[in-house]
Design a protein around this motif. Structure first.
Motif, PDB file in Angstrom:
ATOM      1  N   GLY A 119      -4.414   8.082  38.605  1.00 10.79           N
ATOM      2  CA  GLY A 119      -4.716   8.746  37.328  1.00 10.79           C
ATOM      3  C   GLY A 119      -4.473   7.827  36.154  1.00 10.79           C
ATOM      4  N   ARG A 130      -6.387   7.758  31.837  1.00 11.12           N
ATOM      5  CA  ARG A 130      -6.070   8.450  30.567  1.00 11.12           C
ATOM      6  C   ARG A 130      -4.633   8.968  30.615  1.00 11.12           C
ATOM      7  NH1 ARG A 130      -7.416  14.422  31.055  1.00 11.12           N
ATOM      8  NH2 ARG A 130      -8.090  14.651  33.221  1.00 11.12           N
ATOM      9  N   ILE A 181      -0.747   9.807  30.424  1.00 15.04           N
ATOM     10  CA  ILE A 181       0.481   9.081  30.772  1.00 15.04           C
ATOM     11  C   ILE A 181       0.157   7.912  31.704  1.00 15.04           C
ATOM     12  CG2 ILE A 181       2.651   9.296  32.065  1.00 15.04           C
ATOM     13  CD1 ILE A 181       2.875  12.178  30.885  1.00 15.04           C
ATOM     14  N   HIS A 216     -10.273   9.320  38.846  1.00 19.56           N
ATOM     15  CA  HIS A 216     -11.153  10.278  39.529  1.00 19.56           C
ATOM     16  C   HIS A 216     -12.390  10.494  38.673  1.00 19.56           C
ATOM     17  CE1 HIS A 216     -11.944  14.524  41.214  1.00 19.56           C
ATOM     18  NE2 HIS A 216     -12.459  13.625  42.011  1.00 19.56           N
ATOM     19  N   ASP A 217     -12.256  11.237  37.561  1.00 20.50           N
ATOM     20  CA  ASP A 217     -13.403  11.459  36.671  1.00 20.50           C
ATOM     21  C   ASP A 217     -13.503  10.403  35.570  1.00 20.50           C
ATOM     22  OD1 ASP A 217     -14.237  13.724  38.019  1.00 20.50           O
ATOM     23  OD2 ASP A 217     -12.960  15.056  36.835  1.00 20.50           O
ATOM     24  N   SER A 218     -12.366   9.801  35.200  1.00 19.73           N
ATOM     25  CA  SER A 218     -12.326   8.951  33.999  1.00 19.73           C
ATOM     26  C   SER A 218     -12.676   7.493  34.296  1.00 19.73           C
ATOM     27  CB  SER A 218     -10.935   9.027  33.354  1.00 19.73           C
ATOM     28  OG  SER A 218     -10.663  10.331  32.927  1.00 19.73           O
ATOM     29  N   CYS A 260     -10.782   7.156  43.145  1.00 18.43           N
ATOM     30  CA  CYS A 260      -9.873   7.751  44.132  1.00 18.43           C
ATOM     31  C   CYS A 260      -9.576   9.200  43.781  1.00 18.43           C
ATOM     32  CB  CYS A 260      -8.569   6.949  44.147  1.00 18.43           C
ATOM     33  SG  CYS A 260      -7.276   7.682  45.165  1.00 18.43           S
ATOM     34  N   ASP A 261     -10.013  10.106  44.642  1.00 14.96           N
ATOM     35  CA  ASP A 261      -9.585  11.503  44.530  1.00 14.96           C
ATOM     36  C   ASP A 261      -8.289  11.611  45.322  1.00 14.96           C
ATOM     37  OD1 ASP A 261      -9.070  14.187  44.832  1.00 14.96           O
ATOM     38  OD2 ASP A 261     -11.125  14.732  45.385  1.00 14.96           O
ATOM     39  N   VAL A 262      -7.184  11.864  44.638  1.00 11.91           N
ATOM     40  CA  VAL A 262      -5.884  11.821  45.320  1.00 11.91           C
ATOM     41  C   VAL A 262      -5.687  12.964  46.316  1.00 11.91           C
ATOM     42  CG1 VAL A 262      -4.672  10.539  43.510  1.00 11.91           C
ATOM     43  CG2 VAL A 262      -4.669  13.064  43.464  1.00 11.91           C
ATOM     44  N   ASN A 320       1.089   9.426  39.626  1.00  8.66           N
ATOM     45  CA  ASN A 320       0.986  10.065  38.311  1.00  8.66           C
ATOM     46  C   ASN A 320      -0.047  11.179  38.252  1.00  8.66           C
ATOM     47  OD1 ASN A 320       0.859  10.053  35.158  1.00  8.66           O
ATOM     48  ND2 ASN A 320      -1.223   9.525  35.813  1.00  8.66           N
ATOM     49  N   GLY A 353      -2.194  14.383  38.261  1.00  7.27           N
ATOM     50  CA  GLY A 353      -1.747  15.769  38.386  1.00  7.27           C
ATOM     51  C   GLY A 353      -2.601  16.725  37.588  1.00  7.27           C
ATOM     52  N   ALA A 376       7.211  13.649  37.828  1.00  5.99           N
ATOM     53  CA  ALA A 376       7.559  15.058  38.057  1.00  5.99           C
ATOM     54  C   ALA A 376       7.309  15.818  36.752  1.00  5.99           C
ATOM     55  CB  ALA A 376       9.015  15.149  38.513  1.00  5.99           C
ATOM     56  N   TYR A 431       2.471  24.623  40.261  1.00  6.15           N
ATOM     57  CA  TYR A 431       2.764  23.321  39.626  1.00  6.15           C
ATOM     58  C   TYR A 431       4.262  23.018  39.665  1.00  6.15           C
ATOM     59  CZ  TYR A 431       2.972  19.903  35.764  1.00  6.15           C
ATOM     60  OH  TYR A 431       3.210  18.790  34.973  1.00  6.15           O
ATOM     61  N   LYS A 474       6.080  19.953  41.605  1.00  6.30           N
ATOM     62  CA  LYS A 474       6.886  18.956  40.879  1.00  6.30           C
ATOM     63  C   LYS A 474       8.315  18.915  41.418  1.00  6.30           C
ATOM     64  CE  LYS A 474       3.713  17.295  38.185  1.00  6.30           C
ATOM     65  NZ  LYS A 474       3.243  15.921  38.430  1.00  6.30           N
ATOM     66  N   THR A 490       4.274  16.302  26.520  1.00  4.55           N
ATOM     67  CA  THR A 490       3.874  14.956  26.093  1.00  4.55           C
ATOM     68  C   THR A 490       2.445  15.007  25.574  1.00  4.55           C
ATOM     69  OG1 THR A 490       5.275  14.111  27.886  1.00  4.55           O
ATOM     70  CG2 THR A 490       3.741  12.555  26.883  1.00  4.55           C
ATOM     71  N   THR A 502      -0.785  14.443  25.534  1.00  4.84           N
ATOM     72  CA  THR A 502      -1.963  14.038  26.329  1.00  4.84           C
ATOM     73  C   THR A 502      -2.888  15.253  26.398  1.00  4.84           C
ATOM     74  OG1 THR A 502      -1.075  14.886  28.404  1.00  4.84           O
ATOM     75  CG2 THR A 502      -0.470  12.622  27.824  1.00  4.84           C
TER      76      THR A 502
HETATM   77  P1  NDP Z   1      -3.879  14.468  31.789  1.00  2.00           P
HETATM   78  O1  NDP Z   1      -4.440  15.821  32.028  1.00  2.00           O
HETATM   79  O2  NDP Z   1      -4.064  13.793  30.499  1.00  2.00           O
HETATM   80  O3  NDP Z   1      -4.346  13.470  32.964  1.00  2.00           O
HETATM   81  C1  NDP Z   1      -4.332  13.892  34.290  1.00  2.00           C
HETATM   82  C2  NDP Z   1      -4.555  12.665  35.149  1.00  2.00           C
HETATM   83  O4  NDP Z   1      -4.560  13.058  36.530  1.00  2.00           O
HETATM   84  C3  NDP Z   1      -5.888  11.991  34.865  1.00  2.00           C
HETATM   85  O5  NDP Z   1      -5.708  10.589  34.889  1.00  2.00           O
HETATM   86  C4  NDP Z   1      -6.764  12.434  36.044  1.00  2.00           C
HETATM   87  O6  NDP Z   1      -7.708  11.477  36.425  1.00  2.00           O
HETATM   88  C5  NDP Z   1      -5.722  12.552  37.144  1.00  2.00           C
HETATM   89  N1  NDP Z   1      -6.194  13.447  38.198  1.00  2.00           N
HETATM   90  C6  NDP Z   1      -6.284  14.814  38.183  1.00  2.00           C
HETATM   91  N2  NDP Z   1      -6.789  15.263  39.337  1.00  2.00           N
HETATM   92  C7  NDP Z   1      -7.038  14.171  40.113  1.00  2.00           C
HETATM   93  C8  NDP Z   1      -7.556  13.969  41.408  1.00  2.00           C
HETATM   94  N3  NDP Z   1      -7.949  14.995  42.202  1.00  2.00           N
HETATM   95  N4  NDP Z   1      -7.655  12.699  41.882  1.00  2.00           N
HETATM   96  C9  NDP Z   1      -7.271  11.659  41.121  1.00  2.00           C
HETATM   97  N5  NDP Z   1      -6.782  11.764  39.873  1.00  2.00           N
HETATM   98  C10 NDP Z   1      -6.663  13.010  39.380  1.00  2.00           C
HETATM   99  O7  NDP Z   1      -2.333  14.632  32.096  1.00  2.00           O
HETATM  100  P2  NDP Z   1      -1.067  13.745  31.749  1.00  2.00           P
HETATM  101  O8  NDP Z   1      -1.425  12.333  31.534  1.00  2.00           O
HETATM  102  O9  NDP Z   1      -0.286  14.456  30.749  1.00  2.00           O
HETATM  103  O10 NDP Z   1      -0.320  13.912  33.143  1.00  2.00           O
HETATM  104  C11 NDP Z   1       0.094  12.824  33.954  1.00  2.00           C
HETATM  105  C12 NDP Z   1       1.215  13.316  34.842  1.00  2.00           C
HETATM  106  O11 NDP Z   1       2.315  13.713  34.025  1.00  2.00           O
HETATM  107  C13 NDP Z   1       0.850  14.542  35.670  1.00  2.00           C
HETATM  108  O12 NDP Z   1       1.416  14.436  36.953  1.00  2.00           O
HETATM  109  C14 NDP Z   1       1.511  15.681  34.907  1.00  2.00           C
HETATM  110  O13 NDP Z   1       1.787  16.775  35.721  1.00  2.00           O
HETATM  111  C15 NDP Z   1       2.737  14.997  34.378  1.00  2.00           C
HETATM  112  N6  NDP Z   1       3.366  15.671  33.233  1.00  2.00           N
HETATM  113  C16 NDP Z   1       2.701  15.790  32.044  1.00  2.00           C
HETATM  114  C17 NDP Z   1       3.299  16.442  30.981  1.00  2.00           C
HETATM  115  C18 NDP Z   1       2.622  16.610  29.654  1.00  2.00           C
HETATM  116  O14 NDP Z   1       3.118  17.384  28.808  1.00  2.00           O
HETATM  117  N7  NDP Z   1       1.550  15.905  29.374  1.00  2.00           N
HETATM  118  C19 NDP Z   1       4.656  17.017  31.101  1.00  2.00           C
HETATM  119  C20 NDP Z   1       5.257  16.808  32.387  1.00  2.00           C
HETATM  120  C21 NDP Z   1       4.628  16.163  33.406  1.00  2.00           C
HETATM  121  P3  NDP Z   1      -9.269  11.519  35.909  1.00  2.00           P
HETATM  122  O15 NDP Z   1      -9.248  11.777  34.440  1.00  2.00           O
HETATM  123  O16 NDP Z   1      -9.775  10.161  36.286  1.00  2.00           O
HETATM  124  O17 NDP Z   1      -9.944  12.617  36.694  1.00  2.00           O
END
Ligand code: NDP
Length: 254
Positions: free
Chosen positions: A17, A20, A22, A42-44, A67-69, A95, A97, A146, A160, A164, A193, A195
């Motif tokens: 991930g 975009r 974190i 995945h999508d980005s 990569c679809d995780v 990362n 999620g 987490a 979720y 976590k 955070t 995002t």
């Molecule tokens: P975003 O929604 O901004 O980004 C989510 C990321 O997860 C993207 O990079 C996306 O990739 C990737 N992702 C989702 N589904 C898949 C999949 N099936 N396969 C591969 N990649 C996938 O979230 P954040 O950056 O905020 O979150 C990052 C991590 O931090 C997560 O684990 C989240 O749970 C955790 N977190 C975030 C908090 C917050 O407030 N933001 C608080 C606590 C934890 P793509 O765009 O390429 O599809």
């Protein structure tokens, strides 16, 4: 500018991930500390290519991987692809999620399974893919992202929060199983955070109320979370194993 004296100089760091949020901030912080980076998206796709371009500005190598995780073969393909590019993976950041809202009594099995697959089983796949190489070299650092909600629980996101909590237990278990052979696993549990995911709860009256309850009086930025991740990836954290850092503005002081 390249920081050739960085704490991750010459290391290889793989981030799921990474296109975009974190994940993106982690890639750039690792690159700034001298790591060559493998970025899974995945999508980005455009975001991942852009972050790779920015990472190369630090004088390191950066490669992107689709990569679809939730797909074990994709995850193994990502880790093996990174190993093929760079010869090894020293650091893995789980990362990727999702956090869909689902009131518990309305939550379907499909929703539950999707969140567990994306937020927990994905880390299981990636750890199984990366640890054999780390054991061969007698060194490796894994960081699971987490969440504060995994420590507190939260209404509407039982899947979720459970996932976590799971990645915290996964890091502790891996640490106990492989610590003596040089593999450390730790977690970073952010609070809200800034995002795409975080912004869903930052806005409006609810967001203002939540922010006012924080001892620091503000939400986190992805770069602040990334600094904790890079610390855990680096030798500066050599005594930390099975631990969770909590960059959460003081919202929870476990
Ligand atoms: P975003 O929604 O901004 O980004 C989510 C990321 O997860 C993207 O990079 C996306 O990739 C990737 N992702 C989702 N589904 C898949 C999949 N099936 N396969 C591969 N990649 C996938 O979230 P954040 O950056 O905020 O979150 C990052 C991590 O931090 C997560 O684990 C989240 O749970 C955790 N977190 C975030 C908090 C917050 O407030 N933001 C608080 C606590 C934890 P793509 O765009 O390429 O599809």
């Amino acid at each position: 500018m390249a920081d050739r004296e960085g704490t991750l100089r010459g290391r290889v760091v793989a981030v799921t991930g990474g296109g975009r949020g974190i994940g993106r901030a982690v890639v750039l912080a690792a690159a700034a500390q001298g790591a060559n980076v493998a970025i899974a998206y995945h999508d980005s796709e455009a975001g991942a290519k852009d972050v790779a371009h920015q990472a190369r500005g630090y004088g390191v190598d950066a490669e992107v991987f689709a990569c679809d995780v939730t797909d074990r073969e994709h995850v193994f393909g990502f880790i093996q692809g990174a190993e093929k590019c760079y010869g090894r993976v020293d650091g893995l950041v789980n990362n990727a999620g999702i956090m869909p809202d689902s009131p518990f009594l309305e939550m379907t099995v499909e929703e539950w399974d999707r969140v567990i697959a994306t937020d927990l089983t994905s880390a299981f796949h990636a750890c199984q893919a990366v640890i054999p190489g780390m054991l061969e070299r007698g060194r490796g650092s894994i960081v699971n992202i987490a969440s504060r909600l995994g420590l507190t629980g939260w209404p509407g996101v039982a899947h979720y929060a459970s996932a976590k909590a799971g990645v915290v237990a996964l890091a502790k278990s891996i640490s106990r199983e492989f610590g003596q052979r040089g593999v450390r696993a730790n977690c970073v549990a952010p609070g809200v955070t800034n995002t795409d995911m975080g912004r869903t709860v930052m806005e409006g009256e609810v967001g203002r109320r939540r922010m006012a309850e924080l001892p620091l009086g503000r939400f986190g930025e992805p770069e602040e979370v990334a600094d904790c991740v890079v610390f855990l990836l680096s030798d500066a954290s050599s005594l930390l194993i099975g631990q969770t850092l909590n960059p959460n503005s003081g919202g929870l002081m476990p």
